[in-house]
Structure formats: structure tokens, C-alpha cells
Design a protein around this motif. Structure first.
Motif: not given
Length: 278
Positions: A11-37
Motif C-alpha cells: 500500500l506504499r504504492g498509493l504514493f506512486s499511484a498519486g504521482v501517475m495520476d498527476a501525470f495523467l492530468e497533464v498528459g505525461i506519458e512514457f513509452l517505456y515502463i518497468v516495475g515490480v509488485s
């Protein structure tokens, strides 16, 4: 190319979810994503462009015994309700946008750990099915999950072998990376008694995993030091929470606060990130 690299952390990943939602708001996209868990699990909703979805389902179902409870462990050998979390929620309760997800033209990789060899394996997340076996494997921390079988091979949580897979991004051709961590500045991982206990339990069936538990803290601290060097050299922008987070948070108000912390962290560096992506 700039990659997006995601640490796990339940559930620490909620921080990451908030970051990515902020990216969605302004249209920031990445063509390469890698992560775990939890990191790569939350990235699925980012790729499907479903703003706030991670916060929504965790606030609604974190304290539902079908999602996380000892009852699940006694029934299925997993503290998390695997079918509820990876089938009922995305396919019935909080519908996942599969069409948008599969229309994504970039690369999204989920790191998993081979139970047999202890080596890191990266699987194409867009090849996952509606039962989300690849995400189940990337989140399958021993003690909370059984190993997940994919094509005859058993896998555990990718974070067991590599908590922050930035090296994979650079090896795959990224020259820069935005790295989202779920522990604050100055955090140093230590050898926990739970790691030693799990190493002793698991070595009989999966001997290759014993060393991973005993050295996990050393690998993590080395990665953090290297990430600091990447920041200084201008090859990485790193976003971190401002305080320690609870991996098994139960308070729904705190969950929103953590998500908002992620949004605020992204907003603070938004201009820098946009320049970085150029």
C-alpha cells in the motif's frame, strides 16, 4: 528515451499511484515502463488512463476480508484474496479498461523472481490475461502469497530479487529515467528477523531464494546509493514520499493523504519533468 521505473511496497504504492495520476492530468506519458509488485500493478491503471482507480478500489476494499485477511490465508494459502483482488475487482467491481490498456504502444514490463533459480525475469504486461497472472506473480511475496505458475514456471515477487529495476530500463536503451520510490530520503534497509525466518522456511523447497532474503537489504541500499548518483549526473529524476509509509495501511483517510502526497510530489517537479522528457 526516458523510462518510468517503479518500486513496489504494497500500500506504499498509493504514493506512486498519486504521482501517475498527476501525470495523467497533464498528459505525461512514457513509452517505456518497468516495475515490480504494487508499482507495476498500479501502472496498469496509469496505462489504461483511469485516473484515481487505484485509490478508489483500495479505499473501498482494503478492509474487506475478501481482499486481505487471515481467512484468505487459511483458505487458499495467501493473505491476499487472489481471485478477489485480480479477478472480481478488475472484472466486476471496479472495471478495468482493457481496450485502452492494450492500445498502449509502448513497453510495460513486470519484474518477477524465478522460484527455481532466484533470477529476475521480465514479462510483457500487455500479454497478461483478465486473470492477471503476471501481476499476481510480481506481487507474490513469499509468506503472503504462494508461488504463481506461468507456462510451467513458478515465480515470486520481483522485488525479492530487484526492488528498483532502473538497470533494466538503461539496459533496454533508456538514457534517462523517472524513478518513483516508496520510501523517503535517507531510508536505509536493514536485515530483519522476518527475512531470516523466511529464508530458513523457504530454503528447503526453493534453495535459490534463501540468499535473496539474507542479502535483500544490501542490494536495496546499494541501489539507493546508485540512484543518488544518477540524480546528481542528471540521468534520473526521483520522486519520494516525505515520510515513512505503512505497507499495510488500513485508514482510508491516510490512504488518500498518501495518494495526495504523490500528486503533490509530481506537481512540485512538473516543470523539471517536462524539460527532462524533452
Amino acid at each position: 528515451m526516458t523510462g518510468l521505473v517503479l518500486e513496489g511496497g504494497t500500500l506504499r504504492g498509493l504514493f506512486s499511484a498519486g504521482v501517475m495520476d498527476a501525470f495523467l492530468e497533464v498528459g505525461i506519458e512514457f513509452l517505456y515502463i518497468v516495475g515490480v509488485s504494487a508499482g507495476i500493478a498500479n501502472a496498469a491503471s496509469y496505462v489504461s488512463k483511469q485516473y484515481g482507480r487505484t485509490l478508489d478500489y483500495l479505499q473501498r476494499y482494503r478492509n474487506d476480508k475478501r481482499y486481505m485477511s487471515m481467512r484468505n490465508f487459511l483458505k487458499d494459502g495467501a493473505y491476499f484474496g487472489l481471485d478477489f483482488a485480480f479477478n472480481t475487482i478488475p472484472n466486476e467491481l471496479v472495471p478495468f479498461d482493457y481496450d485502452t490498456f492494450h492500445a498502449y504502444e509502448g513497453t510495460i514490463l513486470a519484474g518477477v523472481t524465478s522460484a527455481k533459480t532466484g533470477k529476475m525475469v521480465y514479462l510483457d504486461e500487455q500479454k497478461d490475461t483478465k486473470t492477471w497472472d503476471i501481476l499476481r506473480a510480481s506481487c507474490a511475496l513469499p509468506g503472503y502469497f504462494p508461488p504463481i505458475e506461468i507456462n510451467g514456471q513458478e515465480y515470486y515477487d520481483g522485488g525479492l530479487r530487484c526492488s528498483i529495476p532502473y538497470a533494466k530500463a538503461f539496459n533496454d536503451g533508456c538514457d534517462k529515467a523517472v524513478i518513483i520510490l516508496t520510501n523517503p530520503e535517507g531510508y536505509i534497509r536493514k536485515l530483519k528477523l522476518s527475512y531470516v525466518a523466511m529464508a530458513n522456511l523457504i530454503k528447503h523447497k526453493y534453495p535459490a531464494l534463501e540468499k535473496l532474503f539474507l542479502t535483500r537489504y544490501l542490494v536495496y541500499n546499494k541501489q539507493i546509493n546508485h540512484i543518488k548518483e544518477l540524480e546528481k549526473s542528471g540521468r534520473a529524476i526521483v520522486l519520494r514520499p516525505t515520510r515513512m509509509l505503512n505497507s499495510f495501511e488500513k485508514n482510508t483517510d491516510t490512504m488518500r493523504d498518501v495518494w495526495q502526497m504523490g500528486k503533490d510530489a509530481a506537481a512540485e517537479k512538473l516543470t523539471e519533468i517536462k524539460e527532462f522528457l524533452r
